[in-house]
Scaffold this motif. Structure first.
Motif, PDB file in Angstrom:
ATOM      1  N   HIS A 132      -1.167 -19.511 -19.763  1.00 45.33           N
ATOM      2  CA  HIS A 132      -0.110 -20.519 -19.097  1.00 45.33           C
ATOM      3  C   HIS A 132       1.182 -20.099 -20.031  1.00 45.33           C
ATOM      4  N   HIS A 164       2.537 -17.324 -20.978  1.00 45.59           N
ATOM      5  CA  HIS A 164       3.352 -16.231 -20.108  1.00 45.59           C
ATOM      6  C   HIS A 164       4.013 -16.920 -18.972  1.00 45.59           C
ATOM      7  N   PHE A 165       3.627 -17.810 -18.261  1.00 42.43           N
ATOM      8  CA  PHE A 165       4.216 -18.394 -17.072  1.00 42.43           C
ATOM      9  C   PHE A 165       5.192 -19.459 -17.492  1.00 42.43           C
ATOM     10  N   ASN A 194       8.229 -17.635 -15.978  1.00 44.17           N
ATOM     11  CA  ASN A 194       8.418 -18.103 -14.519  1.00 44.17           C
ATOM     12  C   ASN A 194       8.418 -19.587 -14.313  1.00 44.17           C
ATOM     13  N   SER A 206       9.054 -20.836 -10.820  1.00 43.26           N
ATOM     14  CA  SER A 206       8.234 -20.405  -9.601  1.00 43.26           C
ATOM     15  C   SER A 206       7.214 -21.276  -8.919  1.00 43.26           C
ATOM     16  N   LEU A 263       2.338 -18.215  -8.159  1.00 40.75           N
ATOM     17  CA  LEU A 263       1.751 -17.688  -9.482  1.00 40.75           C
ATOM     18  C   LEU A 263       0.332 -17.776  -9.414  1.00 40.75           C
ATOM     19  N   TYR A 320      -1.398 -14.023  -9.207  1.00 40.46           N
ATOM     20  CA  TYR A 320      -1.333 -13.102 -10.176  1.00 40.46           C
ATOM     21  C   TYR A 320      -2.786 -12.825 -10.643  1.00 40.46           C
TER      22      TYR A 320
END
Length: 213
Positions: free
Chosen positions: A195, A197-198, A202, A205, A210, A213
């Protein structure tokens, strides 16, 4: 009504008496609330959707439910554990501890380290500045940014609150065995890395994209 009902009821009462919810002067209403809470814990969040003929994933929905509940219980426990430090009892202590570990962060760096939205993090930092636990100064390279550090009051609050934070952490770990704690920690780290990372890359987004991925 047969005797099996009363036997089952007595077993339920016994479970209630052995639970943390039972107090010396517990009432029938306390017992009823405990039954409702236990029933809710046992219910799958997919039951509602199935009744409405929606296809859902049991495991993922159950994880979602448990994470949400744990988050709510954690907030309550932190407020109780840090009742002697009302200026830290919400999210402030995580910001204070992060600055102790990583001094001289910018406001946005500190907010992102704690996984907050800008508005929420800004309000937390504002409260810490107003109560004198954190001081800000202009960034030497970017005059638009502010660098944050603990003040003497913030340092004192950190050292005084460590014991209470440790007690709260132990309480939040429940009665898990050491092996279970390590296993849970590994899984939570893995989930937070995903989480995180996003969260960083992102933020706007759609989840539908998502999830692929």
């Amino acid at each position: 009504m047969n005797t099996d009902f009363f036997i089952d009821l007595l077993h339920q009462v016994k479970d209630f008496e052995n639970s943390e919810a039972c107090k010396p002067h517990s009432t029938v209403e306390d017992f009823r609330l405990w039954l409702n809470d236990r029933k809710y814990r046992e219910e799958s969040p997919t039951k509602l959707f199935k009744n409405e003929q929606h296809e859902v994933s049991f495991t993922e929905n159950e994880i979602c439910k448990q994470v949400l509940l744990l988050g709510r219980y954690s907030k309550q426990a932190i407020r109780r554990g840090l009742k002697d430090f009302p200026e830290l009892a919400n999210e402030e202590f995580t910001y204070l501890y992060r600055l102790k570990d990583e001094p001289n962060l910018t406001k946005m760096q500190l907010i992102e380290r704690n996984g907050h939205e800008k508005q929420t993090g800004t309000q937390i930092i504002k409260r810490l500045l107003e109560c004198g636990m954190v001081a800000e100064k202009n960034d030497e390279k970017d005059k638009r940014s502010k660098r944050l550090n603990l003040t003497q009051k913030g340092e004192k609050a950190f050292h005084q609150s460590v014991e209470k934070v440790n007690i709260t952490s132990k309480f939040l770990s429940g009665q898990l065995a050491e092996e279970e704690k390590n296993m849970l920690l590994d899984l939570l780290k893995k989930l937070n890395e995903f989480h995180g990372h996003f969260y960083r890359e992102n933020k706007t987004s759609d989840l539908e994209k998502l999830i692929q991925y």
